[in-house]
Design a protein around this motif. Structure first.
Motif, PDB file in Angstrom:
ATOM      1  N   ALA A  68      -8.946  41.742  24.927  1.00  0.00           N
ATOM      2  CA  ALA A  68      -8.838  41.409  23.502  1.00  0.00           C
ATOM      3  C   ALA A  68      -8.304  39.979  23.327  1.00  0.00           C
ATOM      4  O   ALA A  68      -8.840  39.201  22.532  1.00  0.00           O
ATOM      5  CB  ALA A  68      -7.926  42.420  22.814  1.00  0.00           C
ATOM      6  N   ARG A 115      -3.082  55.168  35.239  1.00  0.00           N
ATOM      7  CA  ARG A 115      -2.860  53.868  34.608  1.00  0.00           C
ATOM      8  C   ARG A 115      -1.424  53.729  34.111  1.00  0.00           C
ATOM      9  O   ARG A 115      -0.814  52.667  34.227  1.00  0.00           O
ATOM     10  CB  ARG A 115      -3.845  53.649  33.461  1.00  0.00           C
ATOM     11  N   LYS A 126      -0.677  42.502  16.274  1.00  0.00           N
ATOM     12  CA  LYS A 126      -0.256  41.089  16.307  1.00  0.00           C
ATOM     13  C   LYS A 126      -0.999  40.315  17.395  1.00  0.00           C
ATOM     14  O   LYS A 126      -0.430  39.453  18.073  1.00  0.00           O
ATOM     15  CB  LYS A 126       1.259  41.007  16.528  1.00  0.00           C
ATOM     16  N   ARG A 182      -1.874  52.718  22.931  1.00  0.00           N
ATOM     17  CA  ARG A 182      -3.077  51.876  22.936  1.00  0.00           C
ATOM     18  C   ARG A 182      -4.131  52.439  23.885  1.00  0.00           C
ATOM     19  O   ARG A 182      -5.312  52.453  23.579  1.00  0.00           O
ATOM     20  CB  ARG A 182      -2.665  50.461  23.365  1.00  0.00           C
ATOM     21  N   PRO A 208      -0.738  44.903  32.676  1.00  0.00           N
ATOM     22  CA  PRO A 208      -1.149  46.285  32.937  1.00  0.00           C
ATOM     23  C   PRO A 208      -2.413  46.665  32.174  1.00  0.00           C
ATOM     24  O   PRO A 208      -2.750  46.036  31.164  1.00  0.00           O
ATOM     25  CB  PRO A 208       0.037  47.112  32.417  1.00  0.00           C
ATOM     26  N   SER A 209      -3.060  47.694  32.639  1.00  0.00           N
ATOM     27  CA  SER A 209      -4.274  48.184  31.989  1.00  0.00           C
ATOM     28  C   SER A 209      -3.975  48.587  30.541  1.00  0.00           C
ATOM     29  O   SER A 209      -2.970  49.247  30.263  1.00  0.00           O
ATOM     30  CB  SER A 209      -4.783  49.399  32.773  1.00  0.00           C
ATOM     31  N   ASN A 263       1.999  41.182  23.455  1.00  0.00           N
ATOM     32  CA  ASN A 263       0.856  41.458  22.583  1.00  0.00           C
ATOM     33  C   ASN A 263       1.194  42.729  21.799  1.00  0.00           C
ATOM     34  O   ASN A 263       0.855  43.831  22.203  1.00  0.00           O
ATOM     35  CB  ASN A 263      -0.412  41.634  23.428  1.00  0.00           C
ATOM     36  N   GLY A 282      -4.271  44.609  26.611  1.00  0.00           N
ATOM     37  CA  GLY A 282      -5.028  43.754  25.692  1.00  0.00           C
ATOM     38  C   GLY A 282      -5.544  42.466  26.324  1.00  0.00           C
ATOM     39  O   GLY A 282      -5.811  41.497  25.612  1.00  0.00           O
ATOM     40  N   LYS A 283      -5.736  42.462  27.629  1.00  0.00           N
ATOM     41  CA  LYS A 283      -6.227  41.242  28.308  1.00  0.00           C
ATOM     42  C   LYS A 283      -7.592  40.835  27.739  1.00  0.00           C
ATOM     43  O   LYS A 283      -7.809  39.683  27.368  1.00  0.00           O
ATOM     44  CB  LYS A 283      -6.340  41.471  29.828  1.00  0.00           C
TER      45      LYS A 283
HETATM   46  N1  LIG Z   1      -2.375  43.506  19.532  1.00  0.00           N
HETATM   47  C1  LIG Z   1      -3.094  44.636  19.533  1.00  0.00           C
HETATM   48  N2  LIG Z   1      -2.878  45.563  18.571  1.00  0.00           N
HETATM   49  C2  LIG Z   1      -3.579  46.692  18.545  1.00  0.00           C
HETATM   50  N3  LIG Z   1      -4.533  47.024  19.431  1.00  0.00           N
HETATM   51  C3  LIG Z   1      -4.786  46.155  20.417  1.00  0.00           C
HETATM   52  C4  LIG Z   1      -4.089  44.910  20.527  1.00  0.00           C
HETATM   53  N4  LIG Z   1      -4.549  44.243  21.599  1.00  0.00           N
HETATM   54  C5  LIG Z   1      -5.503  45.027  22.144  1.00  0.00           C
HETATM   55  N5  LIG Z   1      -5.649  46.173  21.447  1.00  0.00           N
HETATM   56  C6  LIG Z   1      -6.554  47.294  21.725  1.00  0.00           C
HETATM   57  O1  LIG Z   1      -6.007  47.947  22.869  1.00  0.00           O
HETATM   58  C7  LIG Z   1      -7.046  48.445  23.694  1.00  0.00           C
HETATM   59  C8  LIG Z   1      -6.875  47.864  25.107  1.00  0.00           C
HETATM   60  O2  LIG Z   1      -7.157  46.488  25.057  1.00  0.00           O
HETATM   61  P1  LIG Z   1      -8.023  45.786  26.197  1.00  0.00           P
HETATM   62  O3  LIG Z   1      -9.216  46.614  26.543  1.00  0.00           O
HETATM   63  O4  LIG Z   1      -8.223  44.381  25.777  1.00  0.00           O
HETATM   64  O5  LIG Z   1      -6.964  45.890  27.390  1.00  0.00           O
HETATM   65  P2  LIG Z   1      -7.117  45.368  28.888  1.00  0.00           P
HETATM   66  O6  LIG Z   1      -5.766  44.848  29.250  1.00  0.00           O
HETATM   67  O7  LIG Z   1      -8.256  44.440  29.001  1.00  0.00           O
HETATM   68  O8  LIG Z   1      -7.391  46.744  29.647  1.00  0.00           O
HETATM   69  P3  LIG Z   1      -8.038  47.012  31.130  1.00  0.00           P
HETATM   70  O9  LIG Z   1      -7.229  46.236  32.104  1.00  0.00           O
HETATM   71  O10 LIG Z   1      -7.874  48.482  31.292  1.00  0.00           O
HETATM   72  O11 LIG Z   1      -9.458  46.578  31.039  1.00  0.00           O
HETATM   73  C9  LIG Z   1      -8.357  48.035  23.049  1.00  0.00           C
HETATM   74  O12 LIG Z   1      -8.825  49.123  22.307  1.00  0.00           O
HETATM   75  C10 LIG Z   1      -7.944  46.888  22.143  1.00  0.00           C
HETATM   76  O13 LIG Z   1      -8.805  46.748  21.032  1.00  0.00           O
END
Ligand SMILES: Nc1ncnc2c1ncn2[C@@H]1O[C@H](COP(=O)(O)OP(=O)(O)OP(=O)(O)O)[C@@H](O)[C@H]1O
Length: 280
Positions: free
Chosen positions: A101, A230, A254, A215, A94-95, A250, A98-99
């Motif tokens: 990250a 979202r 961690k 997040r 899901p959005s 995730n 943290g994909k």
């Molecule tokens: N394990 C974690 N702990 C804390 N914060 C996190 C962690 N993993 C990711 N984040 C933070 O959460 C937010 C969302 O992460 P990210 O942008 O990587 O998600 P995404 O799945 O790629 O989202 P989208 O699909 O909307 O692009 C970012 O600010 C990221 O820094």
């Protein structure tokens, strides 16, 4: 160790069922044929006509030579297992889970991975680099790629086309790289249809719905309306986890553990006896 080996081979002579004529599984990663069976048969014969150097006194090269001569073979230093097939790893979730990250960190800690650059018909934004952020193509060029079946998956996202070029995957797989694709849940479903079980599908989740929402709030990139969409979408998406091969949590703070687990999944896939065979 050697004694134990010999003993089991001698017993094998008396108990032929201990060494089946055929391996019990068929797999692309079989050991070289005959290594054990030939050894077993010849080894059993050797005791009749060979005197063996003392295991205590002889050097390792002498023992190796004696073993080779007794068995009538030469030991190969070639790898026993063929190299594992390149993997296509699909990372979805899901959005806000943290994909990006996870992928950013994976890029830093693991070699031999190719992170696919998506083709898009959207215009280049300031700071973006063609070939790094996206492959920027015109709408006509994109539609021509679709027509020629050059895309593994594509979608119209907010009026712009985005798609995964097959050629890029083929080229990097040919170089022995594993391929990483980062897609949303819908994209993962389309890829599952295209790849079947030949791809490795990883579903990223937060430790709880509350953590995911927090997040998204902390990221401060969505409007109130976007947040609502979202979150509602994420609730539905989590139900699709069963269509994936692995789920990786995730959890807050961690990220490293999540990245390690993705790395372990890749390692385990590489060690599989029955390798996936991606066909693009
Ligand atoms: N394990 C974690 N702990 C804390 N914060 C996190 C962690 N993993 C990711 N984040 C933070 O959460 C937010 C969302 O992460 P990210 O942008 O990587 O998600 P995404 O799945 O790629 O989202 P989208 O699909 O909307 O692009 C970012 O600010 C990221 O820094």
């Amino acid at each position: 160790m050697f004694r134990r080996f010999c003993t089991s081979l001698f017993h094998a002579k008396q108990l032929p069922f201990a060494f089946p004529l055929k391996p019990t599984f068929s797999t692309p990663r079989t050991l070289p044929k005959g290594l054990f069976f030939t050894s077993a048969i010849k080894m059993a014969d050797t005791q009749k006509f060979r005197s063996f150097p003392s295991l205590e006194k002889a050097s390792k090269p002498e023992l190796l030579r004696a073993l080779e001569s007794s068995l009538g073979i030469s030991f190969s230093s070639d790898s026993i297992c063929p190299s594992p097939n390149p993997l296509i790893i699909v990372i979805s979730g899901p959005s806000g889970v943290g994909k990006d990250a996870v992928i950013k960190r994976l890029r830093e800690v693991r070699e031999n991975l190719h992170f696919v650059v998506t083709a898009t018909s959207r215009g280049m934004r300031p700071g973006e680099v063609n070939g790094k952020d996206y492959f920027f193509v015109s709408k006509d060029e994109f539609l021509s790629m679709v027509e020629k079946d050059e895309l593994l998956e594509y979608a119209l996202v907010y009026g712009d086309y985005k798609g995964i070029p097959k050629k890029q995957i083929r080229d990097f797989m040919a170089k022995g790289c594993d391929i990483v694709l980062r897609v949303d849940i819908q994209g993962a479903e389309t890829l599952r249809k295209a790849l079947g079980d030949s791809g490795v599908f990883i579903f990223l989740v937060a430790e709880s719905e509350l953590a995911l929402v927090e997040r998204l709030i902390d990221r401060k990139t969505e409007s109130e309306e976007e947040l609502l969409v979202r979150i509602a979408t994420a609730r539905e998406e989590v139900k699709r986890v069963k269509r994936f091969d692995y789920v990786v949590v995730n959890a807050k703070g961690k990220l490293e553990e999540a990245v390690d687990l993705v790395g372990s999944i890749i390692d385990a896939e590489k060690a599989k006896v029955r390798q996936r065979e991606p066909m693009i």
